[in-house]
Design a protein around this motif. Structure first.
Motif, PDB file in Angstrom:
ATOM      1  N   MET A  44     -22.587  40.078   4.943  1.00  7.82           N
ATOM      2  CA  MET A  44     -22.414  41.079   3.927  1.00  7.82           C
ATOM      3  C   MET A  44     -21.890  40.143   2.540  1.00  7.82           C
ATOM      4  N   LYS A  45     -22.242  40.702   1.512  1.00  6.10           N
ATOM      5  CA  LYS A  45     -21.824  39.921   0.117  1.00  6.10           C
ATOM      6  C   LYS A  45     -21.135  40.899  -0.721  1.00  6.10           C
ATOM      7  N   MET A  46     -20.315  40.439  -1.604  1.00  4.40           N
ATOM      8  CA  MET A  46     -19.540  41.203  -2.705  1.00  4.40           C
ATOM      9  C   MET A  46     -20.150  40.576  -3.901  1.00  4.40           C
ATOM     10  N   VAL A  47     -20.603  41.383  -4.702  1.00  2.00           N
ATOM     11  CA  VAL A  47     -21.252  41.049  -6.028  1.00  2.00           C
ATOM     12  C   VAL A  47     -20.262  41.802  -6.854  1.00  2.00           C
ATOM     13  N   MET A  48     -19.614  40.645  -7.941  1.00  2.00           N
ATOM     14  CA  MET A  48     -18.972  41.324  -9.169  1.00  2.00           C
ATOM     15  C   MET A  48     -19.448  40.781 -10.141  1.00  2.00           C
ATOM     16  N   ALA A  49     -19.702  41.730 -11.103  1.00  2.00           N
ATOM     17  CA  ALA A  49     -20.353  41.611 -12.378  1.00  2.00           C
ATOM     18  C   ALA A  49     -19.522  41.958 -13.402  1.00  2.00           C
ATOM     19  N   ILE A  50     -19.181  41.029 -14.524  1.00  2.00           N
ATOM     20  CA  ILE A  50     -18.453  41.345 -15.584  1.00  2.00           C
ATOM     21  C   ILE A  50     -19.582  41.487 -16.691  1.00  2.00           C
ATOM     22  N   LEU A  51     -19.573  42.684 -17.222  1.00  2.00           N
ATOM     23  CA  LEU A  51     -20.782  43.198 -18.121  1.00  2.00           C
ATOM     24  C   LEU A  51     -20.134  43.689 -19.563  1.00  2.00           C
ATOM     25  N   ARG A  52     -20.991  43.695 -20.439  1.00  2.00           N
ATOM     26  CA  ARG A  52     -20.745  44.150 -21.971  1.00  2.00           C
ATOM     27  C   ARG A  52     -20.887  45.699 -21.542  1.00  2.00           C
ATOM     28  N   PRO A  53     -19.624  46.615 -22.428  1.00  2.00           N
ATOM     29  CA  PRO A  53     -19.506  47.611 -21.756  1.00  2.00           C
ATOM     30  C   PRO A  53     -20.881  48.603 -22.458  1.00  2.00           C
ATOM     31  N   ASP A  54     -21.355  48.254 -23.388  1.00  2.00           N
ATOM     32  CA  ASP A  54     -22.847  49.045 -23.593  1.00  2.00           C
ATOM     33  C   ASP A  54     -23.979  48.813 -22.858  1.00  2.00           C
ATOM     34  N   LYS A  55     -23.763  47.802 -21.610  1.00  2.00           N
ATOM     35  CA  LYS A  55     -24.991  47.649 -20.765  1.00  2.00           C
ATOM     36  C   LYS A  55     -24.642  48.301 -19.440  1.00  2.00           C
ATOM     37  N   PHE A  56     -23.359  48.781 -19.411  1.00  2.00           N
ATOM     38  CA  PHE A  56     -23.085  49.348 -17.945  1.00  2.00           C
ATOM     39  C   PHE A  56     -23.825  50.598 -17.619  1.00  2.00           C
ATOM     40  N   GLU A  57     -24.007  51.602 -18.247  1.00  2.00           N
ATOM     41  CA  GLU A  57     -25.015  52.652 -17.730  1.00  2.00           C
ATOM     42  C   GLU A  57     -26.039  52.414 -17.288  1.00  2.00           C
ATOM     43  N   GLU A  58     -26.941  51.500 -18.063  1.00  2.00           N
ATOM     44  CA  GLU A  58     -28.286  51.026 -17.888  1.00  2.00           C
ATOM     45  C   GLU A  58     -28.101  50.247 -16.292  1.00  2.00           C
ATOM     46  N   THR A  59     -27.037  49.399 -16.318  1.00  2.00           N
ATOM     47  CA  THR A  59     -26.938  48.634 -15.136  1.00  2.00           C
ATOM     48  C   THR A  59     -26.840  49.427 -13.951  1.00  2.00           C
ATOM     49  N   LYS A  60     -25.892  50.387 -13.949  1.00  2.00           N
ATOM     50  CA  LYS A  60     -25.662  51.203 -13.118  1.00  2.00           C
ATOM     51  C   LYS A  60     -26.922  52.231 -12.411  1.00  2.00           C
ATOM     52  N   GLN A  61     -27.568  52.695 -13.567  1.00  2.00           N
ATOM     53  CA  GLN A  61     -28.736  53.366 -12.955  1.00  2.00           C
ATOM     54  C   GLN A  61     -29.674  52.375 -12.405  1.00  2.00           C
ATOM     55  N   ALA A  62     -30.130  51.350 -13.056  1.00  2.00           N
ATOM     56  CA  ALA A  62     -30.899  50.310 -12.281  1.00  2.00           C
ATOM     57  C   ALA A  62     -30.511  49.969 -10.812  1.00  2.00           C
ATOM     58  N   LEU A  63     -29.117  49.987 -10.591  1.00  2.00           N
ATOM     59  CA  LEU A  63     -28.531  49.783  -9.112  1.00  2.00           C
ATOM     60  C   LEU A  63     -29.003  50.916  -8.370  1.00  2.00           C
ATOM     61  N   GLN A  64     -28.590  51.985  -8.791  1.00  2.00           N
ATOM     62  CA  GLN A  64     -28.682  53.257  -8.086  1.00  2.00           C
ATOM     63  C   GLN A  64     -30.348  53.511  -7.729  1.00  2.00           C
ATOM     64  N   ASN A  65     -31.204  52.934  -8.751  1.00  2.00           N
ATOM     65  CA  ASN A  65     -32.817  53.120  -8.315  1.00  2.00           C
ATOM     66  C   ASN A  65     -32.893  51.980  -7.446  1.00  2.00           C
ATOM     67  N   LEU A  66     -32.153  50.965  -7.213  1.00  2.00           N
ATOM     68  CA  LEU A  66     -32.095  50.325  -6.067  1.00  2.00           C
ATOM     69  C   LEU A  66     -31.835  50.816  -4.817  1.00  2.00           C
ATOM     70  N   GLY A  67     -30.983  51.698  -4.739  1.00  2.00           N
ATOM     71  CA  GLY A  67     -30.467  52.171  -3.348  1.00  2.00           C
ATOM     72  C   GLY A  67     -28.975  51.803  -3.560  1.00  2.00           C
ATOM     73  N   ILE A  68     -28.563  51.310  -4.154  1.00  2.00           N
ATOM     74  CA  ILE A  68     -27.083  50.975  -4.128  1.00  2.00           C
ATOM     75  C   ILE A  68     -26.362  52.065  -4.774  1.00  2.00           C
ATOM     76  N   SER A  69     -25.430  52.758  -4.100  1.00  2.00           N
ATOM     77  CA  SER A  69     -24.766  53.829  -4.378  1.00  2.00           C
ATOM     78  C   SER A  69     -23.304  53.645  -4.330  1.00  2.00           C
ATOM     79  N   GLY A  70     -22.778  52.727  -3.743  1.00  2.00           N
ATOM     80  CA  GLY A  70     -21.314  52.266  -3.583  1.00  2.00           C
ATOM     81  C   GLY A  70     -20.897  51.185  -4.623  1.00  2.00           C
ATOM     82  N   MET A  71     -20.147  51.557  -5.262  1.00  2.00           N
ATOM     83  CA  MET A  71     -19.601  50.615  -6.212  1.00  2.00           C
ATOM     84  C   MET A  71     -18.120  51.013  -6.855  1.00  2.00           C
ATOM     85  N   THR A  72     -17.482  49.898  -7.130  1.00  2.00           N
ATOM     86  CA  THR A  72     -16.174  50.015  -8.069  1.00  2.00           C
ATOM     87  C   THR A  72     -16.308  49.653  -9.379  1.00  2.00           C
ATOM     88  N   VAL A  73     -15.816  50.481 -10.440  1.00  2.00           N
ATOM     89  CA  VAL A  73     -15.904  49.921 -11.702  1.00  2.00           C
ATOM     90  C   VAL A  73     -14.659  50.052 -12.374  1.00  2.00           C
TER      91      VAL A  73
END
Length: 112
Positions: free
Chosen positions: A1-30
């Motif tokens: 298993m791997k921990m992926v930590m991303a530091i993002l621009r706030p205006d890119k978060f929702e789009e990134t979250k949706q793309a990860l959910q589309n990929l099947g990633i449901s668990g995340m801490t923000v």
């Protein structure tokens, strides 16, 4: 298993979250965080006087994924969050030795 930590621009978060959910990633801490990298902030003018803003608002997204999906997760985050400007953020990946679901006691990848 791997921990992926991303530091993002706030205006890119929702789009990134949706793309990860589309990929099947449901668990995340923000978390809403502040920081700076090489750009060291910027100068703003407020009521006629200049102020140095050296800590910029960012979003820290953390998720634990299986070893075989980590490259795909990193690629999705990069492609969605990239503006090709300074301050787009960083992605860090490290190995997770164990995961335990507190409610059921499940361990390993099934706990993720």
């Amino acid at each position: 298993m791997k921990m992926v930590m991303a530091i993002l621009r706030p205006d890119k978060f929702e789009e990134t979250k949706q793309a990860l959910q589309n990929l099947g990633i449901s668990g995340m801490t923000v978390s809403e965080v502040q920081g700076h990298g090489r750009q060291k902030g910027h100068t703003e003018v407020y009521r006629g006087s200049e102020h140095q803003v050296d800590l910029l608002p960012k979003i820290k997204l953390e998720t634990v994924v299986t070893d075989d999906s980590v490259d795909q997760v990193v690629d999705v985050i990069c492609s969605v969050a990239q503006t090709e400007k300074i301050g787009d953020g960083k992605i860090f990946v490290w190995t997770i030795d164990e995961a335990i679901r507190v409610s059921t006691g499940e361990q390993g990848e099934v706990a993720v």
